[in-house]
Design a protein around this motif. Structure first.
Motif, PDB file in Angstrom:
ATOM      1  N   LEU A   1     -17.532 -18.886 -76.493  1.00 37.38           N
ATOM      2  CA  LEU A   1     -18.831 -18.360 -76.063  1.00 37.38           C
ATOM      3  C   LEU A   1     -19.962 -19.291 -76.466  1.00 37.38           C
ATOM      4  O   LEU A   1     -20.912 -19.506 -75.707  1.00 37.38           O
ATOM      5  N   ALA A   2     -19.858 -19.870 -77.661  1.00 42.09           N
ATOM      6  CA  ALA A   2     -20.917 -20.757 -78.153  1.00 42.09           C
ATOM      7  C   ALA A   2     -20.894 -22.110 -77.456  1.00 42.09           C
ATOM      8  O   ALA A   2     -21.927 -22.782 -77.355  1.00 42.09           O
ATOM      9  N   ALA A   3     -19.721 -22.549 -76.961  1.00 40.48           N
ATOM     10  CA  ALA A   3     -19.604 -23.873 -76.342  1.00 40.48           C
ATOM     11  C   ALA A   3     -20.050 -23.890 -74.883  1.00 40.48           C
ATOM     12  O   ALA A   3     -20.338 -24.952 -74.331  1.00 40.48           O
ATOM     13  N   LEU A   4     -20.151 -22.730 -74.256  1.00 33.83           N
ATOM     14  CA  LEU A   4     -20.498 -22.668 -72.838  1.00 33.83           C
ATOM     15  C   LEU A   4     -22.000 -22.850 -72.619  1.00 33.83           C
ATOM     16  O   LEU A   4     -22.826 -22.372 -73.406  1.00 33.83           O
ATOM     17  N   ALA A   5     -22.341 -23.550 -71.546  1.00 30.16           N
ATOM     18  CA  ALA A   5     -23.743 -23.665 -71.131  1.00 30.16           C
ATOM     19  C   ALA A   5     -24.145 -22.416 -70.354  1.00 30.16           C
ATOM     20  O   ALA A   5     -23.296 -21.585 -70.002  1.00 30.16           O
TER      21      ALA A   5
ATOM     22  N   ALA B   1     -10.330  -7.574 -75.448  1.00 31.08           N
ATOM     23  CA  ALA B   1     -11.224  -7.333 -74.322  1.00 31.08           C
ATOM     24  C   ALA B   1     -12.629  -7.842 -74.626  1.00 31.08           C
ATOM     25  O   ALA B   1     -13.129  -7.697 -75.745  1.00 31.08           O
ATOM     26  N   LEU B   2     -13.250  -8.453 -73.615  1.00 29.01           N
ATOM     27  CA  LEU B   2     -14.611  -8.956 -73.759  1.00 29.01           C
ATOM     28  C   LEU B   2     -15.607  -7.895 -73.298  1.00 29.01           C
ATOM     29  O   LEU B   2     -15.492  -7.369 -72.184  1.00 29.01           O
ATOM     30  N   ALA B   3     -16.588  -7.605 -74.148  1.00 25.08           N
ATOM     31  CA  ALA B   3     -17.653  -6.694 -73.752  1.00 25.08           C
ATOM     32  C   ALA B   3     -18.616  -7.407 -72.807  1.00 25.08           C
ATOM     33  O   ALA B   3     -18.872  -8.609 -72.960  1.00 25.08           O
ATOM     34  N   PRO B   4     -19.134  -6.735 -71.803  1.00 24.90           N
ATOM     35  CA  PRO B   4     -20.071  -7.381 -70.863  1.00 24.90           C
ATOM     36  C   PRO B   4     -21.245  -8.042 -71.564  1.00 24.90           C
ATOM     37  O   PRO B   4     -21.724  -9.087 -71.109  1.00 24.90           O
ATOM     38  N   ASP B   5     -21.714  -7.477 -72.655  1.00 24.78           N
ATOM     39  CA  ASP B   5     -22.858  -8.055 -73.352  1.00 24.78           C
ATOM     40  C   ASP B   5     -22.549  -9.437 -73.918  1.00 24.78           C
ATOM     41  O   ASP B   5     -23.464 -10.236 -74.142  1.00 24.78           O
ATOM     42  N   ALA B   6     -21.266  -9.736 -74.169  1.00 27.10           N
ATOM     43  CA  ALA B   6     -20.897 -11.061 -74.673  1.00 27.10           C
ATOM     44  C   ALA B   6     -21.135 -12.132 -73.612  1.00 27.10           C
ATOM     45  O   ALA B   6     -21.338 -13.308 -73.938  1.00 27.10           O
ATOM     46  N   LEU B   7     -21.145 -11.737 -72.346  1.00 28.94           N
ATOM     47  CA  LEU B   7     -21.333 -12.682 -71.253  1.00 28.94           C
ATOM     48  C   LEU B   7     -22.777 -12.731 -70.763  1.00 28.94           C
ATOM     49  O   LEU B   7     -23.267 -13.784 -70.346  1.00 28.94           O
TER      50      LEU B   7
ATOM     51  N   ALA C   1     -25.609 -12.667 -72.192  1.00 28.37           N
ATOM     52  CA  ALA C   1     -26.606 -13.430 -72.948  1.00 28.37           C
ATOM     53  C   ALA C   1     -26.899 -14.787 -72.317  1.00 28.37           C
ATOM     54  O   ALA C   1     -28.035 -15.278 -72.364  1.00 28.37           O
ATOM     55  N   LYS C   2     -25.851 -15.408 -71.688  1.00 27.35           N
ATOM     56  CA  LYS C   2     -26.060 -16.705 -71.032  1.00 27.35           C
ATOM     57  C   LYS C   2     -25.638 -16.663 -69.557  1.00 27.35           C
ATOM     58  O   LYS C   2     -25.374 -17.702 -68.962  1.00 27.35           O
ATOM     59  N   SER C   3     -25.565 -15.456 -68.992  1.00 28.80           N
ATOM     60  CA  SER C   3     -25.129 -15.303 -67.593  1.00 28.80           C
ATOM     61  C   SER C   3     -23.783 -15.973 -67.354  1.00 28.80           C
ATOM     62  O   SER C   3     -23.575 -16.681 -66.358  1.00 28.80           O
ATOM     63  N   LEU C   4     -22.862 -15.754 -68.288  1.00 31.85           N
ATOM     64  CA  LEU C   4     -21.531 -16.365 -68.198  1.00 31.85           C
ATOM     65  C   LEU C   4     -20.638 -15.569 -67.259  1.00 31.85           C
ATOM     66  O   LEU C   4     -20.854 -14.382 -67.011  1.00 31.85           O
ATOM     67  N   SER C   5     -19.628 -16.225 -66.738  1.00 32.60           N
ATOM     68  CA  SER C   5     -18.583 -15.550 -65.964  1.00 32.60           C
ATOM     69  C   SER C   5     -17.234 -15.835 -66.616  1.00 32.60           C
ATOM     70  O   SER C   5     -17.068 -16.824 -67.343  1.00 32.60           O
ATOM     71  N   PHE C   6     -16.275 -14.955 -66.341  1.00 31.41           N
ATOM     72  CA  PHE C   6     -14.974 -15.015 -67.002  1.00 31.41           C
ATOM     73  C   PHE C   6     -13.884 -14.703 -65.971  1.00 31.41           C
ATOM     74  O   PHE C   6     -14.048 -13.802 -65.144  1.00 31.41           O
ATOM     75  N   SER C   7     -12.792 -15.454 -66.012  1.00 31.61           N
ATOM     76  CA  SER C   7     -11.676 -15.165 -65.110  1.00 31.61           C
ATOM     77  C   SER C   7     -10.356 -15.337 -65.849  1.00 31.61           C
ATOM     78  O   SER C   7     -10.250 -16.096 -66.818  1.00 31.61           O
ATOM     79  N   ARG C   8      -9.353 -14.615 -65.366  1.00 37.11           N
ATOM     80  CA  ARG C   8      -8.006 -14.643 -65.961  1.00 37.11           C
ATOM     81  C   ARG C   8      -6.998 -14.814 -64.817  1.00 37.11           C
ATOM     82  O   ARG C   8      -6.384 -13.857 -64.359  1.00 37.11           O
ATOM     83  N   PRO C   9      -6.829 -16.032 -64.308  1.00 44.44           N
ATOM     84  CA  PRO C   9      -6.027 -16.238 -63.096  1.00 44.44           C
ATOM     85  C   PRO C   9      -4.525 -16.279 -63.383  1.00 44.44           C
ATOM     86  O   PRO C   9      -4.086 -16.540 -64.510  1.00 44.44           O
ATOM     87  N   VAL C  10      -3.751 -16.027 -62.345  1.00 46.82           N
ATOM     88  CA  VAL C  10      -2.295 -16.163 -62.384  1.00 46.82           C
ATOM     89  C   VAL C  10      -1.903 -17.105 -61.255  1.00 46.82           C
ATOM     90  O   VAL C  10      -2.275 -16.897 -60.093  1.00 46.82           O
ATOM     91  N   VAL C  11      -1.149 -18.132 -61.573  1.00 49.90           N
ATOM     92  CA  VAL C  11      -0.845 -19.188 -60.610  1.00 49.90           C
ATOM     93  C   VAL C  11      -0.179 -18.665 -59.347  1.00 49.90           C
ATOM     94  O   VAL C  11      -0.431 -19.157 -58.242  1.00 49.90           O
ATOM     95  N   PHE C  12       0.650 -17.626 -59.470  1.00 47.67           N
ATOM     96  CA  PHE C  12       1.423 -17.165 -58.315  1.00 47.67           C
ATOM     97  C   PHE C  12       0.546 -16.580 -57.208  1.00 47.67           C
ATOM     98  O   PHE C  12       0.934 -16.574 -56.049  1.00 47.67           O
TER      99      PHE C  12
END
Length: 485
Positions: A387-391, A408-414, A416-427
């Motif tokens: 979280l701290a390393a992201l722009a 689990a990530l709380a929405p408030d953790a994202l 603060a810097k308008s971050l987005s998060f994804s958890r992809p699966v290759v298949f």
């Protein structure tokens, strides 16, 4: 180098088939292409090192030397030492295995050789059709004439499914690497829409560890492994575009690759270009396709993108670093040792951060002011630092959980810097055969044009699967790991 692989089932006991094939001077008795044959120097025809000189019915002459002969493994290897046929550096191996269903014999014949330019296809087809496939039928006729080849009328109805012997690695209970055990098994005949593959290299990935530990739900007992490379043995009904002998690799959402022979849906399978070796395919297919969709689809990496790659000296990490650098990105990476830092730099990682305690955010901010895209295979231990390393407007891609499952990530953790998060699966990115083929081809093309480099490959036998998992989890490995059945 060209490679030809052909396999078949002979309806006779293995001892009878081996009695013919172990005689290095028997070809003129059963193979229609051979006119005359003799062993030079009066040596025995089963003496390793003996040379047979034979004339083909078309007038060509060949001298071949017996390199190995094993009565326990029912295997022989030989090479061409002189020939009027332009097969260069030709080495062939014949292997027999018993088929317990009906006391039949599985015969595997393969070779590698070089050819003069422009004659690759002609000579490859000549070996496959006129030597191997014709040889299978000629031996059947030879055994039939001697009364050794059974027919359906002699031995009752032919079974509809011919199982082949194999070995596989099984997990009966979740736990540390020692829960992996090797067992003998059988690979059934392919069902409709399936391909049965003789596997020569199996890719090892962190998802195999997660399955073993129970971090990814799957019923027990299970055979780990999501990808492998080898050759098609046979195909089921309704399979088009794949033939016995084709060199292939596959990637699929159902584990089971830690074995020697396996049936998989044809939709998981891609044919391999001649330039891609089996070990290369097993080391690159899943990891390369992962790098492709991370950079192309999720990260939308382009010139000027600031990218942070955790485990930058791992199998996926090295591909990401090299490919992103070719796209013009500023590439940062974390590694756990100076040796890994050196390898990461060689593969395009511009700024390498050496850390074993998951502290890297301050260094990232100092080097580039925060990253736009972060590829994380570390998991929960790196949570706050990520979280701290992201722009601002940065995107965190959670690819794995080597340090433990990510809470689990709380929405408030994202927010603060308008971050987005994804958890992809290759298949989900290779959900159709066309998507798989397209992404696989991009990987092979990237390897060919230098966008990526083949990472170091650490090889283990199937029996040593537990050791491979230990190495992977200890963070001691560089590049990719493969198992050799």
């Amino acid at each position: 180098m060209q490679r030809v692989v052909r396999s078949t089932i002979i309806d006779a006991p293995i001892e009878r088939v081996w009695a013919v094939l172990r005689d290095f001077n028997s070809h003129d008795q059963w193979h229609a292409v051979v006119e005359t044959s003799r062993i030079e120097g009066g040596e025995r025809s089963d003496q390793v090192g003996c040379v047979r000189s034979f004339t083909l019915r078309d007038g060509n002459r060949i001298r071949e030397q017996l390199l190995t002969l094993s009565d326990t493994e029912h295997r022989s290897t030989y090479c061409i030492v002189e020939a009027t046929v332009p097969l260069q550096r030709y080495v062939a191996t014949v292997t027999l295995k018993p088929v317990t269903d009906g006391n039949r014999t599985f015969w595997h014949w393969e070779s590698t050789f070089a050819t003069p330019p422009g004659q690759e296809r002609e000579l490859r087809e000549m070996v496959a059709r006129d030597v191997y496939e014709a040889g299978f039928e000629n031996l059947r006729q030879h055994l039939r004439q001697g009364g050794d080849l059974r027919t359906p009328g002699q031995a009752g109805p032919m079974p509809s499914a011919l199982a082949l012997p194999t070995r596989r690695v099984v997990v009966d209970r979740h736990g540390n690497p020692e829960v992996l055990r090797l067992e003998d098994a059988e690979a059934p005949a392919p069902r409709e829409g399936e391909v049965r593959i003789h596997q020569r290299a199996v890719g090892v990935n962190f998802i195999d560890v997660y399955l073993r530990r129970g971090w990814v739900p799957a019923p027990l007992p299970l055979v780990p492994g999501m990808e492998a490379a080898g050759s098609v043995l046979d195909v089921g009904a309704q399979v088009a575009g794949l033939l016995p002998g084709d060199r292939v690799a596959y990637l699929g959402p159902v584990p089971g690759a830690y074995c020697g022979v396996r049936c998989v849906p044809a939709g998981w399978v891609v044919r391999l270009p001649a330039a891609i070796e089996d070990e290369t395919a097993a080391a690159l297919l899943l990891k390369g396709i992962t790098a492709d969709y991370l950079l192309r689809d999720l990260g939308q990496v382009r010139r000027g993108t600031r990218l942070l790659v955790h485990a930058a000296a791992g199998g996926v990490g090295l591909l990401l670093c090299a490919w992103a650098r070719r796209l013009g990105a500023t590439v940062l990476g974390t590694v756990s040792s100076e040796e890994k830092a050196r390898v990461a730099r060689e593969h395009g990682c511009e700024h390498v951060i050496v850390t074993r305690d998951y502290r890297f955010a301050d260094a990232v901010q100092r080097l580039c002011g925060g990253v736009d895209v972060l590829v994380d295979g570390l998991g929960d231990a790196a949570r706050d630092e990520n979280l701290a390393a992201l722009a601002r407007r940065g995107h965190w891609i959670s690819l794995g959980q080597a340090s433990g499952p990510l809470a689990a990530l709380a929405p408030d953790a994202l927010v603060a810097k308008s971050l987005s998060f994804s958890r992809p699966v290759v298949f989900d990115y290779v959900a159709t055969p066309a998507q798989l083929a397209e992404r696989a081809q991009r990987v092979w093309d990237a390897l060919g044009d230098g966008s990526i480099r083949l990472p170091p490959i650490e090889r283990h036998s199937l029996e040593s699967a537990a050791r491979a998992h230990e190495r992977l989890e200890s963070r001691a490995t560089l590049g990719a790991l493969v198992l050799l059945p």
